[in-house]
Design a protein around this motif. Structure first.
Motif, PDB file in Angstrom:
ATOM      1  N   TRP A 231     -72.152  31.598 -27.844  1.00  0.00           N
ATOM      2  CA  TRP A 231     -71.905  32.014 -26.673  1.00  0.00           C
ATOM      3  C   TRP A 231     -72.034  30.889 -25.466  1.00  0.00           C
ATOM      4  O   TRP A 231     -71.713  31.092 -24.350  1.00  0.00           O
ATOM      5  CB  TRP A 231     -72.750  33.303 -26.298  1.00  0.00           C
ATOM      6  CG  TRP A 231     -74.342  33.017 -26.229  1.00  0.00           C
ATOM      7  CD1 TRP A 231     -75.000  33.126 -27.371  1.00  0.00           C
ATOM      8  CD2 TRP A 231     -74.952  32.969 -25.023  1.00  0.00           C
ATOM      9  NE1 TRP A 231     -76.288  32.767 -26.715  1.00  0.00           N
ATOM     10  CE2 TRP A 231     -76.060  32.879 -25.438  1.00  0.00           C
ATOM     11  CE3 TRP A 231     -74.716  33.125 -23.788  1.00  0.00           C
ATOM     12  CZ2 TRP A 231     -77.412  32.831 -24.690  1.00  0.00           C
ATOM     13  CZ3 TRP A 231     -76.076  33.059 -22.521  1.00  0.00           C
ATOM     14  CH2 TRP A 231     -77.151  32.713 -23.420  1.00  0.00           C
TER      15      TRP A 231
ATOM     16  N   PRO B  70     -71.580  43.710 -29.623  1.00  0.00           N
ATOM     17  CA  PRO B  70     -72.928  43.683 -29.155  1.00  0.00           C
ATOM     18  C   PRO B  70     -73.958  44.086 -30.373  1.00  0.00           C
ATOM     19  O   PRO B  70     -73.751  45.143 -30.917  1.00  0.00           O
ATOM     20  CB  PRO B  70     -73.187  44.347 -27.980  1.00  0.00           C
ATOM     21  CG  PRO B  70     -71.935  44.747 -27.279  1.00  0.00           C
ATOM     22  CD  PRO B  70     -70.997  44.990 -28.380  1.00  0.00           C
ATOM     23  N   ASP B  71     -74.627  43.136 -30.681  1.00  0.00           N
ATOM     24  CA  ASP B  71     -75.714  43.113 -32.112  1.00  0.00           C
ATOM     25  C   ASP B  71     -77.255  43.141 -31.691  1.00  0.00           C
ATOM     26  O   ASP B  71     -77.821  43.010 -32.430  1.00  0.00           O
ATOM     27  CB  ASP B  71     -74.966  42.077 -32.924  1.00  0.00           C
ATOM     28  CG  ASP B  71     -75.437  40.698 -32.381  1.00  0.00           C
ATOM     29  OD1 ASP B  71     -75.715  40.521 -31.460  1.00  0.00           O
ATOM     30  OD2 ASP B  71     -74.789  39.976 -33.099  1.00  0.00           O
ATOM     31  N   ASN B  72     -77.282  43.030 -30.184  1.00  0.00           N
ATOM     32  CA  ASN B  72     -78.807  43.259 -29.747  1.00  0.00           C
ATOM     33  C   ASN B  72     -79.352  41.986 -30.252  1.00  0.00           C
ATOM     34  O   ASN B  72     -80.687  41.967 -30.337  1.00  0.00           O
ATOM     35  CB  ASN B  72     -79.565  44.412 -30.428  1.00  0.00           C
ATOM     36  CG  ASN B  72     -78.975  45.747 -29.984  1.00  0.00           C
ATOM     37  OD1 ASN B  72     -78.949  45.809 -28.482  1.00  0.00           O
ATOM     38  ND2 ASN B  72     -78.693  46.700 -30.669  1.00  0.00           N
TER      39      ASN B  72
END
Length: 282
Positions: free
Chosen positions: A160, A226-228
């Motif tokens: 990211w 979103p995967d936390n």
């Protein structure tokens, strides 16, 4: 010569808090540099100096820097604003609308460049800036040179935060320094982590931030899922000490927290120190 570096200060993240967390972290790092054993000759502040580009945050940054007994040389990051910055730091040169300038040192040049493009998180480097950089490199082809910038032009694997190697600004910057063998290193920030990488025949040294750090996760990321995963972590504020000498640039990265001493140079350690130094050629 010792060249210190702090980066990604993000002062003003809490704009209504004069005792904000990021200011405390900045003061902690500056305290280590000013009062520690490695007081530098100069300090580089490599962008994202403030978080919202406002004049008041730059004013508070100038207040923090006023305690430094060494000169401070800042550059622009993607959170910065040139007009607000120049209102508080009018002595820092602006050329063709960009915060770019040369710092001549003893046997070394620093070229500070501007990779800010408003409303863009990643880097930018237009033809105007490239022409200026080429001209500065052509002025002193025999003088070792370090380029100081916020955005590193290299892919590091943090999905990211990555810079793609084929981004136009990266290609433009690479072309500007191509053939200039005096470029010893690039000193960068932006990634909130300590990273060193080879690039185009030189070395990139990326400093960790005084603001909270970016988590080290090299797995792919899906922007739609979103995967936390941890993204920002509360690791200590950090800085770099770049040692310039006859053999080039050596970069050290340090945190500004308490270091518990497990051994000291006393009579018990003296034989080891003597032996290690004695192994070196005269």
């Amino acid at each position: 010569m010792l060249i210190a570096q702090i980066t990604d200060i993000h002062l003003g993240f809490e704009p209504d808090n004069p005792a904000e967390f990021n200011r405390k972290r900045l003061d902690q790092a500056l305290g280590c540099l000013i009062g520690g054993p490695n007081r530098p000759d100069i300090l580089l502040a490599t962008g994202d100096l403030v978080d919202r580009g406002d004049v008041d945050s730059y004013r508070r940054l100038a207040n923090a820097f006023s305690q430094c007994p060494f000169p401070v040389y800042p550059c622009m990051g993607n959170h910065d604003d040139r007009a607000s910055f120049s209102a508080i730091f009018p002595h820092i040169p602006v050329v063709d609308g960009f915060v770019q300038y040369v710092v001549p040192l003893d046997g070394l040049r620093l070229i500070v460049i501007d990779t800010l493009e408003p409303d863009r998180h990643g880097g930018a480097f237009c033809d105007i800036r490239a022409a200026w950089l080429r001209a500065r490199l052509e002025e002193a082809p025999a003088t070792p040179t370090i380029i100081v910038m916020h955005h590193p032009p290299v892919e590091v694997g943090i999905a990211w935060m990555n810079t793609h190697p084929e981004e136009p600004w990266v290609q433009r910057f690479a072309a500007a320094i191509a053939g200039h063998a005096q470029v010893e290193a690039l000193i960068c920030g932006h990634l909130h982590r300590a990273i060193v990488a080879p690039w185009k025949g030189t070395t990139i040294a990326i400093c960790p931030s005084t603001a909270p750090q970016v988590s080290l996760d090299l797995s792919p990321i899906d922007p739609e899922a979103p995967d936390n995963r941890p993204m920002i972590i509360a690791d200590p504020p950090a800085f770099a000490i770049h040692r310039w000498g006859e053999h080039g640039l050596v970069s050290h990265f340090e945190t500004a927290d308490e270091h518990v001493m497990l051994a000291k140079f006393d009579s018990g350690m003296q034989p080891l120190v003597r032996a290690l130094i004695g192994e070196r050629p005269v």
